[in-house]
Design an enzyme around this catalytic site. Structure first.
Site, PDB file in Angstrom:
ATOM      1  N   GLY A  10       0.824  -1.216   0.000  1.00 29.23           N
ATOM      2  CA  GLY A  10       0.000   0.000   0.000  1.00 29.23           C
ATOM      3  C   GLY A  10       0.857   1.265   0.000  1.00 29.23           C
ATOM      4  O   GLY A  10       2.091   1.203  -0.054  1.00 29.23           O
TER       5      GLY A  10
ATOM      6  N   GLY B 166      -3.603  -2.216  -2.285  1.00 30.38           N
ATOM      7  CA  GLY B 166      -2.171  -2.002  -2.509  1.00 30.38           C
ATOM      8  C   GLY B 166      -1.837  -2.310  -3.961  1.00 30.38           C
ATOM      9  O   GLY B 166      -2.623  -2.950  -4.665  1.00 30.38           O
TER      10      GLY B 166
ATOM     11  N   ASP C 221      -4.538 -12.660   2.275  1.00 25.66           N
ATOM     12  CA  ASP C 221      -5.371 -11.830   3.130  1.00 25.66           C
ATOM     13  C   ASP C 221      -4.966 -12.136   4.584  1.00 25.66           C
ATOM     14  O   ASP C 221      -4.926 -13.311   4.969  1.00 25.66           O
ATOM     15  CB  ASP C 221      -6.829 -12.247   2.854  1.00 25.66           C
ATOM     16  CG  ASP C 221      -7.831 -11.538   3.745  1.00 25.66           C
ATOM     17  OD1 ASP C 221      -7.426 -10.914   4.737  1.00 25.66           O
ATOM     18  OD2 ASP C 221      -9.034 -11.641   3.450  1.00 25.66           O
TER      19      ASP C 221
ATOM     20  N   LYS D 165     -13.286  -7.675   9.022  1.00 30.64           N
ATOM     21  CA  LYS D 165     -12.567  -8.939   9.209  1.00 30.64           C
ATOM     22  C   LYS D 165     -11.069  -8.702   9.410  1.00 30.64           C
ATOM     23  O   LYS D 165     -10.450  -9.268  10.298  1.00 30.64           O
ATOM     24  CB  LYS D 165     -12.767  -9.843   7.991  1.00 30.64           C
ATOM     25  CG  LYS D 165     -13.873 -10.860   8.180  1.00 30.64           C
ATOM     26  CD  LYS D 165     -14.132 -11.606   6.923  1.00 30.64           C
ATOM     27  CE  LYS D 165     -13.515 -12.964   6.898  1.00 30.64           C
ATOM     28  NZ  LYS D 165     -13.927 -13.709   5.674  1.00 30.64           N
TER      29      LYS D 165
ATOM     30  N   TYR E 210     -14.877   0.818   9.536  1.00 29.72           N
ATOM     31  CA  TYR E 210     -13.468   1.209   9.679  1.00 29.72           C
ATOM     32  C   TYR E 210     -13.187   1.744  11.086  1.00 29.72           C
ATOM     33  O   TYR E 210     -12.292   1.243  11.775  1.00 29.72           O
ATOM     34  CB  TYR E 210     -13.138   2.256   8.621  1.00 29.72           C
ATOM     35  CG  TYR E 210     -11.679   2.636   8.557  1.00 29.72           C
ATOM     36  CD1 TYR E 210     -10.718   1.711   8.178  1.00 29.72           C
ATOM     37  CD2 TYR E 210     -11.258   3.928   8.860  1.00 29.72           C
ATOM     38  CE1 TYR E 210      -9.370   2.060   8.109  1.00 29.72           C
ATOM     39  CE2 TYR E 210      -9.924   4.286   8.789  1.00 29.72           C
ATOM     40  CZ  TYR E 210      -8.979   3.353   8.412  1.00 29.72           C
ATOM     41  OH  TYR E 210      -7.650   3.708   8.345  1.00 29.72           O
TER      42      TYR E 210
ATOM     43  N   LYS F 294     -11.110  -0.456  13.721  1.00 30.24           N
ATOM     44  CA  LYS F 294      -9.819  -0.043  14.298  1.00 30.24           C
ATOM     45  C   LYS F 294      -9.916   0.055  15.825  1.00 30.24           C
ATOM     46  O   LYS F 294      -8.968  -0.263  16.534  1.00 30.24           O
ATOM     47  CB  LYS F 294      -9.386   1.302  13.711  1.00 30.24           C
ATOM     48  CG  LYS F 294      -8.953   1.226  12.247  1.00 30.24           C
ATOM     49  CD  LYS F 294      -7.588   0.564  12.084  1.00 30.24           C
ATOM     50  CE  LYS F 294      -7.092   0.635  10.645  1.00 30.24           C
ATOM     51  NZ  LYS F 294      -5.804  -0.053  10.464  1.00 30.24           N
TER      52      LYS F 294
ATOM     53  N   GLN G 145      -2.957  -9.319  29.153  1.00 29.07           N
ATOM     54  CA  GLN G 145      -2.967 -10.736  29.529  1.00 29.07           C
ATOM     55  C   GLN G 145      -1.643 -11.445  29.268  1.00 29.07           C
ATOM     56  O   GLN G 145      -1.251 -12.321  30.016  1.00 29.07           O
ATOM     57  CB  GLN G 145      -4.102 -11.444  28.780  1.00 29.07           C
ATOM     58  CG  GLN G 145      -4.518 -12.741  29.446  1.00 29.07           C
ATOM     59  CD  GLN G 145      -5.884 -13.200  28.953  1.00 29.07           C
ATOM     60  OE1 GLN G 145      -6.764 -12.392  28.645  1.00 29.07           O
ATOM     61  NE2 GLN G 145      -6.065 -14.503  28.862  1.00 29.07           N
TER      62      GLN G 145
ATOM     63  N   THR H 162      -2.530  11.561   5.813  1.00 29.64           N
ATOM     64  CA  THR H 162      -1.171  11.580   5.266  1.00 29.64           C
ATOM     65  C   THR H 162      -1.264  11.611   3.745  1.00 29.64           C
ATOM     66  O   THR H 162      -2.201  11.038   3.177  1.00 29.64           O
ATOM     67  CB  THR H 162      -0.403  10.335   5.746  1.00 29.64           C
ATOM     68  OG1 THR H 162      -0.273  10.418   7.170  1.00 29.64           O
ATOM     69  CG2 THR H 162       0.976  10.235   5.138  1.00 29.64           C
TER      70      THR H 162
END
Ligand code: UDP
Length: 340
Positions: A36, A62, A82, A116, A170, A174, A187, A200
């Site tokens: 990407g 990408g 993926d 996912k 999204y 995130k 943990q 950016t």
């Protein structure tokens, strides 16, 4: 392709990372999303630092052309996969988990994949980090703050996100990744660092179809004498950080002991309205494109600007490339590439 402009950016990043970068020599590093815009810059810098890079990318957003020059290097491997289903028995010293659609139109067109990669994908990477006893860097986003009510926004702000809105795949994806990472840190005491990247821009940013961001689109439109499409009134703001500054901040977060377990904003503290940006790009390209106004997308944040004091204190980092200088480099790159 490693052209002159990107190559100079890579030199500048390596210079700013300085001696800290030496620890990466001969280290085995997994970079997800390495083909990407940001991921390929990271791969170029790591290659320059003589690290051994495994890049995992499904090439859904990408582009192979961002990394094809690296395929000749014996220290670079591309695995087309993926991250939600990627498995590996190898051990890594570092894992940089950067894979995710990031462009609003793109992630909104495949919300399930977006969720996912930011849930199962992140879980997979955390398990790999645990097995490898690796250090991890996760690229989160300013979108975790949603339509922020505190500006400039510090890392301590919890956010104002519509959990069922069009951007939630999204934003919440995130946010889930961040929560999952913190669960693993608590943990299993993993060494993970999170950067929340604000807008950016720079070379290698896509301008085509649903993959274009505002700067790449405006530059492309201005150079091809097409109307410059401002959404809404153009009074909404963003703070634009040039890619070499963002990548430097990310790598300092990965390498600095003080950043262990921390969440750090990386972005420019200089806010610009979208209309000002359109006028600036029109002027800098000497374009006679018209500026036209289109409907504002749903849930488009009104203002976005980071508080970067934490990055300044912990990393000694701040952006050095001014908006006009970054735009000059980006416009030059788009012209040379003949995209427009
Ligand atoms: N935008 C615009 N015209 C375009 C693309 C985007 O006016 O052709 C606006 C968009 O509505 C948002 C800002 O520019 O307010 C930044 O959009 P971008 O897609 O780059 O990313 P975002 O910051 O929204 O994630």
């Amino acid at each position: 392709m490693l052209d002159k402009i990107v190559s100079e950016d890579v030199d500048f990043i390596v210079l700013r990372v300085g001696r800290m970068g030496e620890v990466l020599e001969a280290q085995k590093i997994l970079v997800t999303g390495g083909a990407g815009f940001l991921g390929s810059y990271v791969c170029d810098v790591l290659n320059r630092l003589s690290a051994s890079v495994v890049c995992v990318d499904d090439l859904s957003s990408g582009r192979l052309e961002n990394i094809d020059h690296l395929l000749k290097s014996e220290k670079f491997v591309l695995i087309k996969a993926d991250v939600s289903s990627f498995e590996s028995n190898e051990k890594f010293d570092y894992v940089l988990h950067m894979a995710s659609p990031a462009v609003p139109e793109d992630y909104q067109s495949r919300p399930v994949e977006t969720m996912k990669v930011n849930s199962i994908g992140t879980l997979n990477m955390l398990e790999l980090v645990r097995k490898s006893d690796a250090k991890m860097l996760f690229t989160s986003t300013s979108e975790v703050y949603g339509d922020a009510k505190i500006l400039p926004t510090p890392e301590t702000y919890w956010g104002n996100v519509n959990p069922i809105g069009v951007r939630s795949c999204y934003d919440e994806g995130k946010r889930f990744s961040e929560a999952l990472i913190m669960a693993y840190v608590r943990q299993y005491s993993l060494d993970v660092r999170i950067v929340r990247i604000f807008n950016t821009f720079g070379p290698r940013m896509r301008a085509d179809g649903m993959y274009g961001r505002v700067i790449s689109r405006f530059v492309d439109q201005a150079l091809s004498k097409m109307p410059i499409t401002v959404y809404g009134t153009g009074r909404q703001t963003r703070s634009f950080c040039y890619v070499s500054d963002t990548i430097t901040g990310m790598l300092l977060t990965l390498l600095s002991d003080k950043a262990k377990g921390e969440v750090i904003n990386i972005g420019s503290p200089h806010e610009t309205t979208i209309l000002q940006l359109a006028r600036l790009i029109k002027r800098m390209t000497n374009s006679n494109s018209r500026i036209v106004f289109k409907r504002l997308p749903q849930d488009d944040p009104r203002r976005r600007v980071p508080d970067i004091r934490k990055a300044k204190v912990l990393l000694g980092w701040r952006p050095l490339v001014k908006l006009e200088e970054g735009l000059r480099r980006t416009i030059e790159w788009f012209k040379l590439r003949g995209d427009a």
